[in-house]
Design a protein around this motif. Structure first.
Motif, short mmCIF file in Angstrom:
data_model
loop_
_atom_site.label_atom_id
_atom_site.label_comp_id
_atom_site.label_asym_id
_atom_site.label_seq_id
_atom_site.Cartn_x
_atom_site.Cartn_y
_atom_site.Cartn_z
N ASP A 138 0.81 -1.22 0.00
CA ASP A 138 0.00 0.00 0.00
C ASP A 138 0.84 1.27 0.00
OD1 ASP A 138 -2.43 -1.38 -0.03
OD2 ASP A 138 -2.46 -1.56 2.15
N LEU A 139 2.13 1.15 -0.31
CA LEU A 139 2.99 2.33 -0.28
C LEU A 139 2.50 3.41 -1.25
CD1 LEU A 139 5.54 3.42 1.10
CD2 LEU A 139 6.86 2.53 -0.84
N LYS A 140 1.88 3.00 -2.36
CA LYS A 140 1.39 3.96 -3.34
C LYS A 140 0.28 4.85 -2.77
CE LYS A 140 -1.61 0.38 -5.30
NZ LYS A 140 -1.86 -0.45 -6.50
N LYS A 141 -0.29 4.46 -1.64
CA LYS A 141 -1.35 5.24 -1.02
C LYS A 141 -0.82 6.31 -0.06
CE LYS A 141 -4.62 1.34 -1.11
NZ LYS A 141 -5.47 0.46 -0.27
N ILE A 142 0.46 6.31 0.18
CA ILE A 142 1.01 7.25 1.16
C ILE A 142 0.88 8.68 0.65
CG2 ILE A 142 3.42 7.37 0.34
CD1 ILE A 142 4.24 7.00 3.32
N GLY A 143 0.57 9.60 1.55
CA GLY A 143 0.35 10.99 1.16
C GLY A 143 1.45 11.91 1.62
N LYS A 144 1.55 13.05 0.98
CA LYS A 144 2.52 14.06 1.39
C LYS A 144 2.24 14.48 2.82
CE LYS A 144 4.60 18.38 -0.24
NZ LYS A 144 4.56 19.43 -1.30
N GLY A 145 3.28 14.56 3.63
CA GLY A 145 3.13 14.93 5.03
C GLY A 145 2.95 13.74 5.96
N ALA A 146 2.81 12.53 5.40
CA ALA A 146 2.63 11.34 6.23
C ALA A 146 3.85 11.12 7.12
CB ALA A 146 2.38 10.12 5.36
N ASP A 147 3.62 10.61 8.31
CA ASP A 147 4.69 10.37 9.27
C ASP A 147 5.31 8.99 9.06
OD1 ASP A 147 6.14 10.94 11.85
OD2 ASP A 147 5.02 9.16 12.47
N ILE A 148 6.64 8.94 9.10
CA ILE A 148 7.38 7.68 9.08
C ILE A 148 8.27 7.68 10.31
CG2 ILE A 148 9.02 6.22 7.84
CD1 ILE A 148 8.18 7.68 5.26
N ALA A 149 8.10 6.70 11.17
CA ALA A 149 8.86 6.64 12.42
C ALA A 149 9.87 5.51 12.37
CB ALA A 149 7.91 6.43 13.60
N ILE A 150 11.13 5.83 12.64
CA ILE A 150 12.21 4.85 12.69
C ILE A 150 12.69 4.74 14.13
CG2 ILE A 150 14.46 4.13 11.81
CD1 ILE A 150 12.49 4.38 9.56
N ARG A 151 12.69 3.54 14.66
CA ARG A 151 13.22 3.32 16.01
C ARG A 151 14.57 2.63 15.90
NH1 ARG A 151 9.01 1.01 18.05
NH2 ARG A 151 9.70 -1.16 18.01
N ASN A 152 15.53 3.03 16.75
CA ASN A 152 16.86 2.42 16.69
C ASN A 152 17.15 1.56 17.92
OD1 ASN A 152 17.92 4.10 18.78
ND2 ASN A 152 18.44 5.70 17.29
#
Length: 213
Positions: A138-152
């Protein structure tokens, strides 16, 4: 893993731009994690990469050896909640991709930046595999401004905001734009997209661009 020293990067980049980014998923459940274009199966969907970028020397601050390693990615708007596996290069210089049986797992390309550090960090995931829908379906559905969180692995969570998306032919992949050196702290997500060719391989890549928020 060998790396191209920083002074050589600009000299090597034009040659890298000529590489076809057309890697696909593995046709065999016993295949190793490294999957290249020659072993592609129908509905495979992740790209080959340029040669190791080598934008940082080993153990330089901000390199994968010295920085905290990313362990998890979450994209609430499209329901992505995945651990991160490390991806390097195959012997032919193409990028490793998650094997088909790990289609719901996103990979971090260790030849790029560490997410949150200066440079372009690259995450790669399947759209579909021979086993069905995969993590970036569903990556094609992602919108501008969407949050992506990376945890380390040190417990910190780093957030990025989507700045744009682009669908490109694998024959004209924007190598420098995606993998090239930058002073910004940016993230790229890559999967496959578009129609299938005569061999059943997707002909396009979907690229999501994001910047640290």
């Amino acid at each position: 893993m060998s790396r191209i020293p920083p002074p050589l990067w600009r000299a090597v980049l034009p040659a890298l731009a000529c590489l076809a980014l057309a890697g696909c998923s593995s046709p065999s459940p016993s295949s190793a994690d490294a999957v290249d274009a020659s072993s592609a199966a129908p509905h495979g969907d992740t790209p080959n990469s340029p040669k190791e970028t080598g934008s940082r020397a080993a153990n330089e601050p901000g390199s994968p050896e010295s920085a905290a390693s990313p362990t998890h990615v979450g994209i609430p708007s499209i329901g992505v909640n995945s651990s991160l596996m490390r991806l390097g290069l195959n012997e032919d210089g193409t990028v490793e991709v998650p094997p088909a049986e790990k289609g719901m797992t996103v990979g971090w390309y260790t030849g790029g930046a560490v997410p949150g550090e200066r440079g372009a960090a690259v995450l790669i995931g399947h759209n579909d595999t021979r086993l069905g829908k995969a993590v970036f379906h569903d990556l094609k559905k992602i919108g501008k401004g969407a949050d992506i969180a990376i945890r380390n692995d040190r417990g910190a969570e780093i957030h990025f905001r989507v700045t744009g998306t682009e669908t490109v032919s694998k024959k004209a992949f924007p190598t420098e734009k995606v993998y090239g050196a930058t002073d910004q702290r940016v993230l790229r997500l890559i999967t496959c997209d578009g129609a299938f060719d005569a061999q059943g391989h997707p002909v396009d890549n979907l690229i999501v661009y994001a910047a640290r928020s």
